[in-house]
Design a protein around this motif. Structure first.
Motif, mmCIF file in Angstrom:
data_model
loop_
_atom_site.group_PDB
_atom_site.id
_atom_site.type_symbol
_atom_site.label_atom_id
_atom_site.label_comp_id
_atom_site.label_asym_id
_atom_site.label_seq_id
_atom_site.Cartn_x
_atom_site.Cartn_y
_atom_site.Cartn_z
ATOM 1 N N LEU A 57 0.832 -1.206 0.000
ATOM 2 C CA LEU A 57 0.000 0.000 0.000
ATOM 3 C C LEU A 57 0.867 1.257 0.000
ATOM 4 N N ALA A 58 0.489 2.225 -0.820
ATOM 5 C CA ALA A 58 1.160 3.530 -0.825
ATOM 6 C C ALA A 58 0.218 4.549 -0.185
ATOM 7 N N VAL A 59 0.632 5.132 0.945
ATOM 8 C CA VAL A 59 -0.229 6.073 1.676
ATOM 9 C C VAL A 59 0.256 7.511 1.437
ATOM 10 N N MET A 60 -0.701 8.385 1.124
ATOM 11 C CA MET A 60 -0.367 9.778 0.823
ATOM 12 C C MET A 60 -1.310 10.726 1.566
ATOM 13 N N LYS A 61 -0.786 11.907 1.875
ATOM 14 C CA LYS A 61 -1.575 12.909 2.614
ATOM 15 C C LYS A 61 -2.082 13.964 1.623
ATOM 16 N N PHE A 62 -3.333 14.482 1.857
ATOM 17 C CA PHE A 62 -3.793 15.587 1.013
ATOM 18 C C PHE A 62 -4.524 16.622 1.865
ATOM 19 N N LYS A 63 -4.695 17.828 1.246
ATOM 20 C CA LYS A 63 -5.357 18.918 1.984
ATOM 21 C C LYS A 63 -6.787 19.154 1.487
ATOM 22 N N THR A 64 -6.956 19.379 0.178
ATOM 23 C CA THR A 64 -8.269 19.846 -0.300
ATOM 24 C C THR A 64 -8.903 18.866 -1.291
ATOM 25 N N VAL A 65 -10.204 19.069 -1.498
ATOM 26 C CA VAL A 65 -10.959 18.232 -2.444
ATOM 27 C C VAL A 65 -10.365 18.368 -3.851
ATOM 28 N N GLU A 66 -10.117 19.615 -4.265
ATOM 29 C CA GLU A 66 -9.596 19.854 -5.625
ATOM 30 C C GLU A 66 -8.260 19.156 -5.806
ATOM 31 N N GLU A 67 -7.428 19.255 -4.778
ATOM 32 C CA GLU A 67 -6.092 18.647 -4.867
ATOM 33 C C GLU A 67 -6.189 17.131 -5.035
#
Ligand code: NAD
Length: 500
Positions: free
Chosen positions: A404-414
């Motif tokens: 599994l590759a786990v990634m962090k995000f901030k916004t819906v658009e991103e």
């Protein structure tokens, strides 16, 4: 995690292998060359059986049988109600033999025996029942012609179909291809994956027992570059329905184009995003995310292999994953306590391990796993990389293993932009209680299947397939039937005079 694998039984006697030859025109026969190949048990790397190795000459014989069965045999001419009756009997026989078939898939593919027997095979038999129910509802439309003409369409079976299937779900793949083609009135040749030929041969004789006439279902076991390629370029095959890698999908399309321009349908690879927004209950969604990658040891085209977690819950979610994976048992697929069996073969095992090494080298942080098990067989630890970047190889390429590759995000658009930043477009998971976000994301992701607050929600009536390099056309649902039909338009003057 004991509840997740559906295991409840402890004792089972591994059956003797009954069928090892090609199934052509209703009989088990040796290959023309007399050659055989080994099918290997991924639990212990031992030979399960030697299987007849079909090649071009055997494909020719199988196509001849299917052609004759289509052009002159009873199947396409039977009343649809009779086809339905035979298909329902086939489904009943599958259920009656579920234990033996589950053992074949467990041995051949390293799948968990009890869940295959209790869940996968009954669900696959439902696919046959679904298409049996559709068999007598196949009809065209009456047209509103612009002149004084009567016009209508007929839906006719496309003809002789070549099904080429992969090894990860030998039962589902076989039945999901054969079911709708049978209902449509087609005849067919199935080329199972060389790693998992056993259950396909079993199903072929069950279909005969149910009353499917000789020549309607033929199974040619063998390799892709020989038997598979011969099927794709055969001039007497009317359609190829392929499930497998994107790379081979290209070859299939090329061979079809360079032979008789037969239509192809392609169900190919994926690198599906599983997107988790801040508002979810972490304790409920984290188990789903884990199963989203580890189910079937990650050997599933729709695996949620890119896990995007919104920043507000990132740390908590990652911690939960780490805790849960400690109770995830990798072991013998016949052991009811196992959650994960071995990878299907040596090639796949080495391929997954090499991706894990890439991940380590590229600087992704290893949360858990990262190694093979120190035992015989193709067992790999469930492996989670965190803080992965989008351009890392492990985030871009299909691994087809428990990684599994786990990634962090901030916004819906991103996250929409990043989720779509892939050549694949098979599936996506969207986890949120916010309806607006669920609607926006599901409509913005370019993929054939979107699961909102659920994952792996397969159903016979739910079409399934890809956008972009994940392929085109659909399996399952009525779309999965229509690809085995073609439209004939019929027009005639309403008044009794010749008219142009
Ligand atoms: P693969 O493409 O190597 O093989 C699939 C089938 O194609 C096998 O039966 C193989 O023998 C045959 N084949 C190989 N070369 C051929 C050729 N030149 N001509 C004709 N046939 C040929 O794939 P695989 O390794 O068995 O399966 C894994 C791949 O399948 C993954 O990429 C996975 O994502 C994909 N897959 C997709 C779906 C889906 O529904 N989209 C489902 C399951 C698996």
């Amino acid at each position: 995690m004991a509840e997740m694998n559906g295991n409840s039984e402890t004792q089972f006697q591994i059956p003797k292998i009954k069928f090892t030859k090609l199934f052509i025109n209703g009989e088990f026969v040796d290959s023309v060359s007399g050659n055989t190949f080994e099918t290997i048990d991924p639990r212990n790397e031992e030979v399960i059986a030697r299987i007849s190795e079909g090649d071009k000459e055997d494909i020719d014989l199988a196509v001849k049988a299917a052609r004759e069965a289509f052009d002159n045999g009873p199947w396409p001419r039977l009343s649809a109600a009779e086809r339905r009756r035979i298909m329902l009997k086939f489904a009943d026989l599958i259920i009656e033999n579920a234990e033996e078939i589950a053992a074949l898939d467990a041995m051949d593919a390293g799948k968990l025996f009890v869940p295959v027997k209790n869940m996968d095979i009954p669900a696959a038999a439902e696919i046959i029942r679904y298409y049996a129910g559709a068999a007598d509802k196949i009809h065209g439309t009456t047209l509103k012609m612009s002149r004084e003409m009567q016009g209508y369409t007929l839906l006719e079976p496309i003809g002789v179909v070549g099904h080429i299937i992969p090894w990860n779900f030998p039962t589902q793949m076989f039945l999901m291809k054969v079911g709708p083609a049978l209902a449509a009135g087609c005849t067919m040749i199935v080329k199972p994956a060389e790693q998992t030929p056993l259950s396909a041969l079993y199903y072929a004789q069950l279909a005969k027992q149910a009353g499917v006439p000789d020549g309607v279902i033929n199974v040619v076991t063998g390799f892709g570059s020989t038997a598979g390629a011969a099927l794709c370029s055969h001039m007497d095959v009317d359609k190829i329905s392929f499930t497998g890698s994107t790379e081979v999908g290209r070859l299939v399309m090329q061979a079809a184009a360079l032979s008789n321009l037969k239509p192809v349908s392609l169900e190919l690879g994926g690198k599906s995003p599983f997107i988790v927004f801040d508002d979810v209950d972490v304790d409920k969604v984290a188990p789903l995310a884990l199963v989203g990658i580890l189910f079937n040891k990650g050997e599933i085209c729709v695996a949620g292999s890119r896990l995007f977690i919104q920043e507000g819950i990132y740390d908590k979610f990652v911690k939960k994953l780490e805790q849960m994976v400690k109770t995830w048992v990798v072991g013998d697929p016949f052991d009811p306590n196992s959650h994960q069996g071995p990878q299907v073969d040596k090639k796949q095992y080495e391929r997954v391990l090499s991706y894990i090494e890439h991940g380590k080298r590229e600087g992704a942080k290893l949360l858990t796993g990262g190694n093979a098990l120190d035992r015989k067989g193709y067992f790999i630890e469930p492996t989670i990389f965190i803080d992965v970047e989008d351009d890392m190889k492990i985030a871009k390429e299909e691994i087809f293993g428990p990684v599994l590759a786990v990634m962090k995000f901030k916004t819906v658009e991103e996250v929409i932009k990043r989720a779509n930043c892939t050549n694949y477009g098979l599936a996506a998971g969207v986890m949120t209680n916010n309806l607006n976000i669920a609607n926006t994301v599901s409509r913005s992701i370019r993929a054939g299947v979107i699961w909102i607050n659920c994952y792996f929600a397969f159903d016979p009536d739910c079409p399934y397939g890809g956008y972009k390099c994940s392929g085109f056309e659909r399996d399952l649902g009525m779309e999965g039937l229509h690809k085995y039909l073609q439209v004939k338009s019929v027009a005639t003057p309403i008044y009794n005079s010749p008219w142009l």
